[in-house]
Design an enzyme around this catalytic site. Structure first.
Site, PDB file in Angstrom:
ATOM      1  N   HIS A 188       0.833  -1.204   0.000  1.00 18.75           N
ATOM      2  CA  HIS A 188       0.000   0.000   0.000  1.00 18.75           C
ATOM      3  C   HIS A 188       0.873   1.262   0.000  1.00 18.75           C
ATOM      4  O   HIS A 188       0.601   2.216  -0.745  1.00 18.75           O
ATOM      5  CB  HIS A 188      -0.915   0.019   1.229  1.00 18.75           C
ATOM      6  CG  HIS A 188      -2.171  -0.772   1.065  1.00 18.75           C
ATOM      7  ND1 HIS A 188      -2.172  -2.139   0.914  1.00 18.75           N
ATOM      8  CD2 HIS A 188      -3.478  -0.384   1.044  1.00 18.75           C
ATOM      9  CE1 HIS A 188      -3.421  -2.567   0.806  1.00 18.75           C
ATOM     10  NE2 HIS A 188      -4.240  -1.519   0.871  1.00 18.75           N
ATOM     11  N   HIS A 205       1.018  -3.588   9.291  1.00 19.31           N
ATOM     12  CA  HIS A 205       2.392  -3.469   8.815  1.00 19.31           C
ATOM     13  C   HIS A 205       3.293  -2.982   9.938  1.00 19.31           C
ATOM     14  O   HIS A 205       2.880  -2.189  10.792  1.00 19.31           O
ATOM     15  CB  HIS A 205       2.496  -2.476   7.651  1.00 19.31           C
ATOM     16  CG  HIS A 205       2.312  -3.106   6.311  1.00 19.31           C
ATOM     17  ND1 HIS A 205       3.182  -4.049   5.794  1.00 19.31           N
ATOM     18  CD2 HIS A 205       1.363  -2.915   5.353  1.00 19.31           C
ATOM     19  CE1 HIS A 205       2.764  -4.417   4.594  1.00 19.31           C
ATOM     20  NE2 HIS A 205       1.658  -3.743   4.311  1.00 19.31           N
TER      21      HIS A 205
END
Length: 239
Positions: free
Chosen positions: A151, A200
């Site tokens: 992302h 993440h």
């Protein structure tokens, strides 16, 4: 008053300075990624990653992100801006806009940049195969490896590449600055949301930003090179 020849020479020097600066920034971003990757593979960043990830959580209950419940929904909205569906729709929309303005060279460069970035992101994820954070529940569905953040990287690739390409065909400096500022802001929002949602490690996002920024700047350099050869349309300011 300066002569026309002197004015042209000074303009050329400014342009070359921009190119040199861009090359240095690309090199710095790539060096940053390589350095981060080495530290991550050796486990040197784990303490930093854990500390920053937990800093965004309620100390009494690490399962809850900091802030009110609506902020979590905002985080999911922000992270969606770096998802494949949103980035694909945005890219198609900009490609259509470029087609309407007959910017065929710029459109081709944009398409190659986005597709190339997607391939690079997937290959790197498979190569490093880092596990996702396991300290807290994930606030978003994840299906791939953790490093680098897809992302973060793809939002940088798409938003920054769109920014630099659109800025190249806009004549006014104010418009250029606005486009680039929006691109950087969106890229930062997406990356921060990935850590906030616990999907993440912070170094995953930093690595994604490094690669995405290097990719976008590289596209800017390619665009300049192709413009000078007439393969990509120039802006009205002739820069």
């Amino acid at each position: 008053m300066i002569s026309a020849r002197e004015a042209i020479a000074r303009a050329g020097e400014r342009l070359e300075l921009r190119v040199v600066l861009a090359v240095l920034l690309v090199a710095g971003a790539l060096w940053g990624f390589v350095a981060l990757a080495g530290e991550v593979m050796e486990g040197e960043t784990l303490a930093f990653d854990r500390a920053l990830l937990l800093a965004l959580r309620d100390p009494a209950n690490p399962a809850d992100p900091l802030g009110p419940s609506w902020l979590r929904e905002v985080g999911r909205d922000m992270t969606a801006l770096g998802g494949i569906a949103v980035l694909t729709l945005l890219t198609i929309g900009v490609l259509a806009f470029m087609a309407l303005r007959a910017l065929w060279g710029a459109a081709g460069l944009l398409l190659a940049s986005v597709l190339g970035g997607m391939v690079a992101s997937n290959l790197l994820k498979a190569a490093f195969d880092r596990a996702r954070p396991d300290l807290v529940p994930h606030g978003s569905i994840v299906m791939t490896a953790s490093f680098p953040s897809g992302h973060a990287m793809m939002s940088a690739v798409v938003y920054l590449t769109l920014g630099v390409l659109l800025a190249r065909v806009e004549p006014r400096r104010r418009d250029k600055a606005f486009i680039l500022s929006c691109a950087v802001f969106l890229t930062l929002l997406v990356g921060v949301s990935r850590v906030y949602l616990g999907v993440h490690w912070p170094t995953d996002v930093l690595a994604g930003w490094c690669l995405g920024a290097a990719w976008a700047l590289g596209c800017w350099l390619v665009a300049r090179w192709l413009q000078r050869r007439g393969a990509v349309e120039t802006d009205h300011a002739g820069q």
